[in-house]
Design an enzyme around this catalytic site. Structure first.
Site, PDB file in Angstrom:
ATOM      1  N   GLN A 131      33.681  42.438  27.998  1.00 24.66           N
ATOM      2  CA  GLN A 131      34.905  43.135  28.180  1.00 24.66           C
ATOM      3  C   GLN A 131      34.814  44.014  29.232  1.00 24.66           C
ATOM      4  O   GLN A 131      34.212  44.994  29.295  1.00 24.66           O
ATOM      5  CB  GLN A 131      35.670  43.374  27.138  1.00 24.66           C
ATOM      6  N   GLY A 132      35.356  43.830  30.623  1.00 24.32           N
ATOM      7  CA  GLY A 132      35.159  44.784  31.547  1.00 24.32           C
ATOM      8  C   GLY A 132      36.429  45.528  31.785  1.00 24.32           C
ATOM      9  O   GLY A 132      37.376  45.226  32.588  1.00 24.32           O
ATOM     10  N   TYR A 133      36.732  46.716  30.753  1.00 25.65           N
ATOM     11  CA  TYR A 133      37.844  47.301  31.085  1.00 25.65           C
ATOM     12  C   TYR A 133      37.567  49.012  31.477  1.00 25.65           C
ATOM     13  O   TYR A 133      38.036  49.307  32.702  1.00 25.65           O
ATOM     14  CB  TYR A 133      38.631  47.639  29.708  1.00 25.65           C
ATOM     15  N   SER A 134      36.919  49.751  30.804  1.00 27.06           N
ATOM     16  CA  SER A 134      36.678  51.036  31.035  1.00 27.06           C
ATOM     17  C   SER A 134      35.920  51.158  32.263  1.00 27.06           C
ATOM     18  O   SER A 134      35.003  50.291  32.614  1.00 27.06           O
ATOM     19  CB  SER A 134      35.875  51.831  30.002  1.00 27.06           C
ATOM     20  N   SER A 166      30.641  46.335  25.974  1.00 26.99           N
ATOM     21  CA  SER A 166      29.799  45.941  24.953  1.00 26.99           C
ATOM     22  C   SER A 166      28.945  44.876  25.083  1.00 26.99           C
ATOM     23  O   SER A 166      29.354  43.621  25.675  1.00 26.99           O
ATOM     24  CB  SER A 166      30.718  45.576  23.961  1.00 26.99           C
ATOM     25  N   GLU A 254      42.983  44.529  19.965  1.00 25.89           N
ATOM     26  CA  GLU A 254      41.669  45.322  19.892  1.00 25.89           C
ATOM     27  C   GLU A 254      42.298  46.404  18.883  1.00 25.89           C
ATOM     28  O   GLU A 254      41.291  46.887  17.675  1.00 25.89           O
ATOM     29  CB  GLU A 254      41.234  46.024  20.938  1.00 25.89           C
ATOM     30  N   GLU A 377      43.945  60.802  20.141  1.00 23.53           N
ATOM     31  CA  GLU A 377      44.948  61.601  20.906  1.00 23.53           C
ATOM     32  C   GLU A 377      46.001  60.680  21.520  1.00 23.53           C
ATOM     33  O   GLU A 377      47.010  60.936  21.710  1.00 23.53           O
ATOM     34  CB  GLU A 377      43.977  62.659  21.673  1.00 23.53           C
TER      35      GLU A 377
END
Lengths: 393, 379
Positions: A131-134, A166, A254, A377
């Site tokens: 998964q390429g998110y952040s 990951s 997720e 948060e």
């Protein structure tokens, strides 16, 4: 006998015949989990046999339709299968971000062509997805991402960097959020699918405090991503520039997944185990364990209520954020208590008794629970804005 | 069973919610009776109204003229009682005493249940002997005397003890103080000679008594259940009371939280609504999570109890403990976030704090129940 009872009896018999005894105990460590993919190797004959039996039956993805490699089970049947597998402590035959994350997105947003090709590959464990998110600088504020895909007609040229990908170094394909319109924050992102072997893709593992490297930095240097892989198989999910809708949908999954990670009655019971092994418990630790069990058992009931309410559409859409927040905080607390219960033994980093320092490494790993998939948060922000309707920002 | 209310329960919840908000409101009941220093601490007229609504018979079997419902339904009414801080003998009479009477003879049921169903009678349950709940130790003694028993000892913090027409009393008929066996429950009528009540007003304006039994003569038919075998009945009574107190606590927590969240949306400081401040938003969101979880385990435990599950005892203690934590957080955050006005008698939020404090002690506090959770979990 009702249909469901018949199904349970059949399932039990099938598991008895097909789940080898070695697969009826928890994985001993990271390397013991089967993730599939082009470079997959089995750790044992039992693991191979169990995986192949499940693929043939559609049990790697039991609730997916049969035409995409699943078993087409309805919710009640899937629950029976889960219960029967839990009863004999059967291991999942295949672990995969394709199953947990891309699959649900494709089932919801994908074209028929995408489903036929990609879902079937996932179900058979042929392609391992990451998964390429952040991105560096875009963690919880995901939508500020900068990786850019320049439109070249039939393809994009993608440049940028992802982080916390990951197992990127072990994966075959990536589902990746790429900015395709710099003028629009939310409606300028496309959800792309491409092969990690595409020229210009490189990965670099990040070593964590647990000593493991499950995450990578991933670099894109003029990566050509096709807009289509054939008739009715677009190289992106949903619409161009509307990938945020897909990403949001996935984040919900997720969060549910992470919140479920430490759930169940198994969160309770450290005290009983400690008493069995050590013969005594410090009174203050016992008190902490008891107070923890109160919270853990109550949270289990909340998990049940949440699932019941989802089924009939009663759950608030932001409720997964609450489950994620509480579940991950509890899981961290549980591992703190397990470290205390284990005492000096749990400090051992590579001994056989600790199966290679599992208690310490797991404890360190849990610290990420309240960071990944949106920090605690951020979860609290979402609860206060979307559920409590508090003002501001 | 799904962990939300079915259609019938949702309807009951709506009825109870409307009734308590109108008839059982803080202004009409709690403040009204408190300001008059009412000796009962609650209004009998409202109790009659609750009977007319059928509430008092929720846990009474249909064969005895009640509604034949369960602890989930009793909990629905109690949550609304909690939300409105409605003073009433519902928990002591319709939950605790009614559960005890389920184990009573036809004679006892015939004597007491009609008064409960009509709202003419109020019952109390006398278990504790001291300032902390400790039903494992019973010192009050009942010795055989003629056809009946002679009761001697003292019970403390008997809620509504002075107003009750009948007290369910747990006494020792054999063995020593800490024995599990040898307990017997008695239905003691208010006019029994030798009983004296020393009434005290508690922080939440409710009335409790230190009740002395000085050679109180009881007929043999005052026994509820079996002589010496009362531990099981007492266990059932305690579970019913604890899950009921948990449900009321969920209402207290929700009431305090709702007031507080509303206030965050209205009160301005430093030129901003205070609900815009992230420090307060996060605390409010955490509080919301705790209250929701407390509600979930309370419904779960009530369902297990109604279903006769062997996990009901454990889960009831989990619920009482979890609600104690969540409600105590709700009232403390409530007063703090209201600032100075939260400290005034005129404003309601402090009343929630007082009721919560009393509910905490009733039938075992957080620590008592967390300890039980540990014991029942094998450590």
């Amino acid at each position: 006998m009702s249909d469901l009872e018949t199904f349970r009896a059949e399932t039990r018999a099938w598991l008895e015949a097909n789940c080898p005894p070695e697969m009826r105990e928890p994985a001993r460590g990271e390397e013991d989990i089967f993730w599939g993919g082009r470079n997959a190797t089995f750790q044992s004959e039992a693991q191979k046999a169990w995986f192949e039996a499940c693929v043939a039956k559609g049990y790697t993805v039991p609730a997916w339709p049969k035409e995409y490699g699943g078993a087409g089970l309805n919710a009640a049947e899937a629950k029976v299968l889960r219960e029967e597998m839990n009863r004999i402590s059967a291991r999942p035959p295949l672990s995969s971000f394709g199953i947990w994350m891309l699959g649900p997105a494709l089932l919801h947003f994908g074209t028929e062509g995408q489903k036929k090709r990609f879902l079937s590959e996932i179900a058979r464990g042929e392609i391992r997805w990451c998964q390429g998110y952040s991105e560096p600088g875009s963690g919880s504020d995901l939508v500020s991402m900068q990786t850019f895909g320049e439109d070249r007609g039939d393809h994009w040229v993608v440049n940028g960097q992802k982080i916390w990908t990951s197992y990127a170094d072990k994966c075959d394909w990536i589902f990746c959020l790429v900015r395709t319109d710099k003028g629009n924050k939310y409606q300028g992102i496309t959800f792309m699918l491409f092969d990690m072997r595409t020229p210009g893709v490189t990965t670099k593992p990040i070593k964590l405090i647990s000593g493991n490297s499950p995450f990578c930095e991933t670099f894109f240097d003029n990566v050509a991503v096709p807009k289509s892989y054939g008739e009715d198989v677009p190289g992106f999910v949903g619409e161009i520039n509307r990938g945020w809708d897909v990403a949001k949908y996935l984040l919900g999954h997720e969060r549910e997944m992470i919140s479920g990670a430490g759930g169940g009655d198994r969160t309770a019971g450290i005290g009983a185990a400690m008493l069995r092994h050590a013969g005594e418990i410090d009174p203050l630790l016992r008190a902490e364990l008891a107070l923890f069990d109160v919270d853990a058992l109550a949270y289990t009931a909340m998990g049940e209520k949440f699932l019941d309410e989802i089924k009939v559409g009663k759950a608030h859409p932001a409720q997964p954020n609450m489950m994620k927040y509480v579940g991950t905080e509890l899981n961290k607390r549980r591992h703190e208590l397990m470290m205390s219960a284990g005492g000096s033994r749990s400090l051992e980093w590579d001994s056989e008794e600790t199966r290679g320092g599992k208690p310490a490494r797991d404890w360190l790993r849990t610290k990420a629970n309240s960071i990944e998939g949106g920090t605690s948060e951020v979860m609290l922000n979402v609860i206060s804005k979307r559920i409590l309707d508090l003002p501001g920002a | 069973m799904a962990l939300y209310h079915n259609d019938d329960q949702a309807m009951l919840a709506e009825t109870a919610s409307q009734f308590m908000a109108e008839e059982g409101s803080i202004g009409k009941q709690l403040r009204h009776w408190r300001d008059r220093e009412c000796k009962d601490g609650f209004g009998h007229a409202l109790w009659k109204q609750m009977a007319e609504m059928g509430f008092t018979g929720i846990l009474v079997g249909e064969e005895d003229g009640g509604m034949g419902m369960g602890h989930v339904e009793a909990g629905i009414v109690l949550e609304e009682i909690g939300r409105n801080l409605t003073p009433s003998p519902f928990l002591t009479s319709a939950v605790l005493a009614a559960t005890a009477l389920k184990h009573g003879s036809a004679d006892l049921k015939g004597r007491y249940l009609p008064g409960l169903l009509s709202g003419d009678s109020v019952f109390a349950v006398a278990i504790d002997e001291g300032a902390k709940h400790r039903p494992e130790r019973i010192r009050t003694r009942a010795e055989k005397s003629g056809n009946g028993f002679r009761l001697s000892g003292q019970k403390d913090f008997v809620i509504h003890g002075a107003s009750a027409d009948m007290l369910v009393v747990a006494a020792r008929t054999s063995g020593s103080d800490d024995d599990a066996d040898g307990i017997t429950l008695f239905a003691v009528p208010r006019d029994a000679a030798g009983m004296s009540h020393d009434a005290v007003r508690l922080v939440d304006s409710s009335m409790a008594t230190h009740t002395r039994f000085d050679s109180v003569e009881l007929d043999g038919d005052a026994v509820i259940g079996e002589v010496d075998g009362g531990r099981e009945v007492l266990g059932a009574v305690l579970m019913a009371g604890r899950i009921g107190a948990a449900a009321e606590g969920v209402g207290v927590a929700s009431g305090a939280m709702d007031m507080t969240v509303d206030y965050l949306k209205q009160r301005k400081q430093f030129g901003k609504l205070i609900g815009e401040f992230q420090a307060l938003q996060h605390r409010a969101a955490h509080l919301y999570s705790e209250v929701e979880i407390a509600r979930a385990i309370t419904i779960k435990a009530a369902q297990l109890l109604d279903g006769g599950s062997e996990r009901a005892d454990l889960m009831t203690s989990v619920a009482k403990a979890k609600v104690s934590k969540a409600a105590s957080l709700a009232v403390k955050e409530g007063v703090q976030m209201h600032g100075g006005i939260g400290m005034t008698d005129e404003y309601d939020v402090g009343l929630y704090m007082k009721r919560d404090r009393a509910l905490q002690e009733f039938l075992g506090d957080l620590y008592y129940h967390a300890d039980r959770v540990a014991k029942l979990s094998g450590y």
